[in-house]
Design an enzyme around this catalytic site. Structure first.
Site, PDB file in Angstrom:
ATOM      1  N   LYS A  31     -19.675  57.223 -15.173  1.00  0.00           N
ATOM      2  CA  LYS A  31     -20.996  57.422 -14.565  1.00  0.00           C
ATOM      3  C   LYS A  31     -21.181  58.916 -14.366  1.00  0.00           C
ATOM      4  CE  LYS A  31     -22.958  57.928 -10.781  1.00  0.00           C
ATOM      5  NZ  LYS A  31     -23.954  58.902 -11.286  1.00  0.00           N
ATOM      6  N   GLY A  91     -16.348  64.958  -6.985  1.00  0.00           N
ATOM      7  CA  GLY A  91     -17.645  65.240  -6.366  1.00  0.00           C
ATOM      8  C   GLY A  91     -17.441  65.786  -4.974  1.00  0.00           C
ATOM      9  N   SER A  92     -18.420  65.568  -4.141  1.00  0.00           N
ATOM     10  CA  SER A  92     -18.376  66.168  -2.810  1.00  0.00           C
ATOM     11  C   SER A  92     -17.415  65.408  -1.904  1.00  0.00           C
ATOM     12  CB  SER A  92     -19.767  66.156  -2.201  1.00  0.00           C
ATOM     13  OG  SER A  92     -20.237  64.826  -2.094  1.00  0.00           O
ATOM     14  N   THR A  93     -16.913  66.112  -0.913  1.00  0.00           N
ATOM     15  CA  THR A  93     -16.003  65.481   0.050  1.00  0.00           C
ATOM     16  C   THR A  93     -16.737  64.364   0.800  1.00  0.00           C
ATOM     17  OG1 THR A  93     -14.650  67.459   0.220  1.00  0.00           O
ATOM     18  CG2 THR A  93     -14.551  65.940   2.078  1.00  0.00           C
ATOM     19  N   GLY A 149     -16.938  61.427  -1.477  1.00  0.00           N
ATOM     20  CA  GLY A 149     -15.560  60.968  -1.678  1.00  0.00           C
ATOM     21  C   GLY A 149     -15.097  60.084  -0.532  1.00  0.00           C
ATOM     22  N   GLU A 174     -11.129  64.050  -6.425  1.00  0.00           N
ATOM     23  CA  GLU A 174     -11.074  65.498  -6.615  1.00  0.00           C
ATOM     24  C   GLU A 174     -12.341  66.035  -5.980  1.00  0.00           C
ATOM     25  OE1 GLU A 174     -11.645  68.912  -7.379  1.00  0.00           O
ATOM     26  OE2 GLU A 174     -12.078  68.394  -9.472  1.00  0.00           O
ATOM     27  N   CYS A 217     -15.408  73.800  -7.992  1.00  0.00           N
ATOM     28  CA  CYS A 217     -14.609  73.413  -6.818  1.00  0.00           C
ATOM     29  C   CYS A 217     -13.466  74.390  -6.590  1.00  0.00           C
ATOM     30  CB  CYS A 217     -14.105  71.985  -6.969  1.00  0.00           C
ATOM     31  SG  CYS A 217     -13.422  71.661  -8.581  1.00  0.00           S
ATOM     32  N   GLU A 256     -18.061  74.796   1.894  1.00  0.00           N
ATOM     33  CA  GLU A 256     -18.215  74.983   0.454  1.00  0.00           C
ATOM     34  C   GLU A 256     -19.697  75.207   0.169  1.00  0.00           C
ATOM     35  OE1 GLU A 256     -17.641  71.609  -2.272  1.00  0.00           O
ATOM     36  OE2 GLU A 256     -16.468  72.968  -3.513  1.00  0.00           O
TER      37      GLU A 256
END
Ligand code: TXE
Length: 469
Positions: free
Chosen positions: A162, A215-217, A220, A237, A271, A372
């Protein structure tokens, strides 16, 4: 500009962020289409696993060769969709092919063991998991997809990718190239859909064995929580706020020369971006002078020009987000002004442009120094000695990457062990190589991609005891 609509039955406007031009409009997969892709992937599983290892390796090599043969087309597609410089896209597509070649070579080398036990023979098998959902972001769409596709297919899984709703184009081409190479239908599926609909469905789907997420924390965290319902395997990740640590004994010219690529590469949408530069106090003035020069030399502009080093952000929405870290009252919690020391050039006209920006000195408590940003903004913070450098480097919830610049080899190794991150480089800002493992610690995620380590992320050990009594 509205980049994407979401929801079942919607359509997605895929935009060139350098020009604002509409590239294509695609239907968005809803839950039903996602389930259909998973069903095809389930069906293809036994077919793929029945392919003899040497033949599976041949098919992956042919897929890799197809990527090489279409490299320029794929690179142009990536540049048009992401806005990244064509030189970067060419490198990333070359990496996709290299990843596929690397894991083609691993197909018949991920062997089990025989284990000394009493009363019989004990052996282990590294078995595939089944259907793997690869959820991929927009910053390196083709490369990150390949990091998941390569090891997953090599070990006998089938994959549903995806891509990010902003950048689906190269993933679709990769699926076609896999089919053209002879990879059986259903082995590599691509679902173009939104995160909350298609992505969330893949995470909850009972027939998906594993989610490999980049992707983003924040997302995640929701992926990990939702995966708990079906005890799905997950690798994550996520984000980073990596330190670039420059000691007084370093080759300052080299460190300053490399610094812009380390943080402004991919317009900072990386990242591993070294977005916190830590500089030892005795060389503060000298390093800042050199850094100012190298930022001024950093070439921002038309992504289709091979000399360009940085293009626009991926979307105009992101301009406001990145800009929100700077300005008056942003020096929180003190509320002072975050005024950049260096600001590079950007082209005039349409496009999601944001200039390379350096805040120096920055207070380590400011939001700009802690979160970030995912844009071309760096902070520079002074430090006093090794212990202070370690303290500042680890003063973050993230732990993805980092750099250590010094001519003292023992110090380089001490620092590399002391900084709590998954990928460190000495006298270099490079983090990612096909042959070596990549992944985070703490809230940068867990699990390792690339290298031989990735094979473990797509297999499970089965233990078989055979009695000889
Ligand atoms: O990421 P998202 P976004 C960070 C970076 C960036 C921020 C936002 O700080 O500014 O994340 O980027 C899918 N269930 N990174 O919004 O939303 C989504 O469709 C399942 C760091 O693009 O995390 C996309 O395919 N899937 C990073 C993928 O998740 C969901 C790379 C990533 O999107 C979902 C990108 C859901 N509920 C952003 N919601 C890195 N580590 O390099 C979204 N998705």
């Amino acid at each position: 500009m509205s980049e994407a609509s979401t929801g079942t039955g919607g359509r997605m406007r895929v935009i060139n962020p350098a020009t604002g031009e509409l590239l294509v409009e695609l239907p968005l997969a809803g839950t039903e289409e996602t389930d259909e892709a998973v069903a095809r992937s389930v069906e293809a599983g036994p077919v793929w696993r029945a392919v003899a290892p040497a033949d599976r390796a041949r098919l992956l090599r042919r897929f890799a060769t197809g990527v090489e043969e279409h490299a320029e087309e794929l690179a142009r597609l990536e540049t048009a969709n992401v806005g990244k410089p064509i030189a970067d896209s060419r490198d990333e597509i070359a990496m996709v092919a290299e990843v596929l070649h690397f894991y083609a070579g691993a197909v018949d080398k991920h062997r089990g063991d025989t284990v000394p036990v009493a009363g019989g023979v004990d052996l282990t098998f590294h078995e595939p998991l089944g259907v793997v959902a690869a959820i991929v972001p927009w910053n390196f769409p083709a490369a990150i997809a390949s990091w998941k596709i390569g090891p997953a297919l090599a070990t006998g899984n089938t994959v549903v990718v995806k891509p990010s709703e902003l950048t689906p184009l190269t993933a679709l081409r990769l699926r076609d190239l896999a089919l053209e190479a002879g990879v059986p239908p259903g082995v590599l599926e691509v679902v173009v859909g939104s995160g909350p609909v298609a992505g969330a469905r893949l995470v909850e789907h009972p027939d998906v064995a594993k989610v490999a997420f980049t992707g983003s924390t924040a997302v995640g965290r929701t992926v990990m929580a939702a995966a708990a319902a079906t005890i799905k395997r997950v690798t994550l990740e996520l984000g980073g706020k990596s330190a670039n640590i420059v000691f007084a004994d370093a080759d300052l010219e080299r460190a300053a020369d490399a610094a812009p690529a380390g943080v402004f590469g991919n317009a900072g949408q990386d990242c591993c971006a070294r977005s916190r530069m830590l500089v030892e106090r005795p060389v503060w003035d000298r390093f800042l002078d050199l850094l100012g020069d190298s930022v001024a030399r950093w070439r921002v502009g038309d992504p289709t020009d091979p000399r360009t080093q940085m293009g626009p952000l991926v979307s105009t929405d992101r301009q406001a987000v990145v800009g929100s870290f700077l300005g008056s009252g942003m020096g929180d919690p003190g509320g002072g002004d975050v005024v950049p020391r260096f600001v590079g050039q950007v082209p005039a006209g349409p496009g999601a442009w944001f200039p390379p920006t350096v805040v120096a000195p920055a207070d380590p408590t400011w939001r700009v120094a802690r979160e970030e940003i995912f844009g071309p903004v760096a902070v520079v913070i002074p430090f006093d000695g090794e212990e202070d450098a370690v303290r500042l480097a680890n003063d973050t919830t993230y732990g993805l990457a980092g750099s250590i610049w010094t001519r003292d080899g023992a110090r380089a190794l001490r620092m590399a062990r002391a900084v709590d991150a998954g990928n460190l480089s000495v006298n270099s800002n490079g983090s990612v190589r096909v042959q070596t493992s990549f992944g985070g610690r703490r809230q940068s995620g867990f699990g390792r991609e690339l290298g031989l380590e990735a094979l473990a992320a797509y297999t499970e050990v089965k233990n078989v005891f055979v009695s000889t009594a």
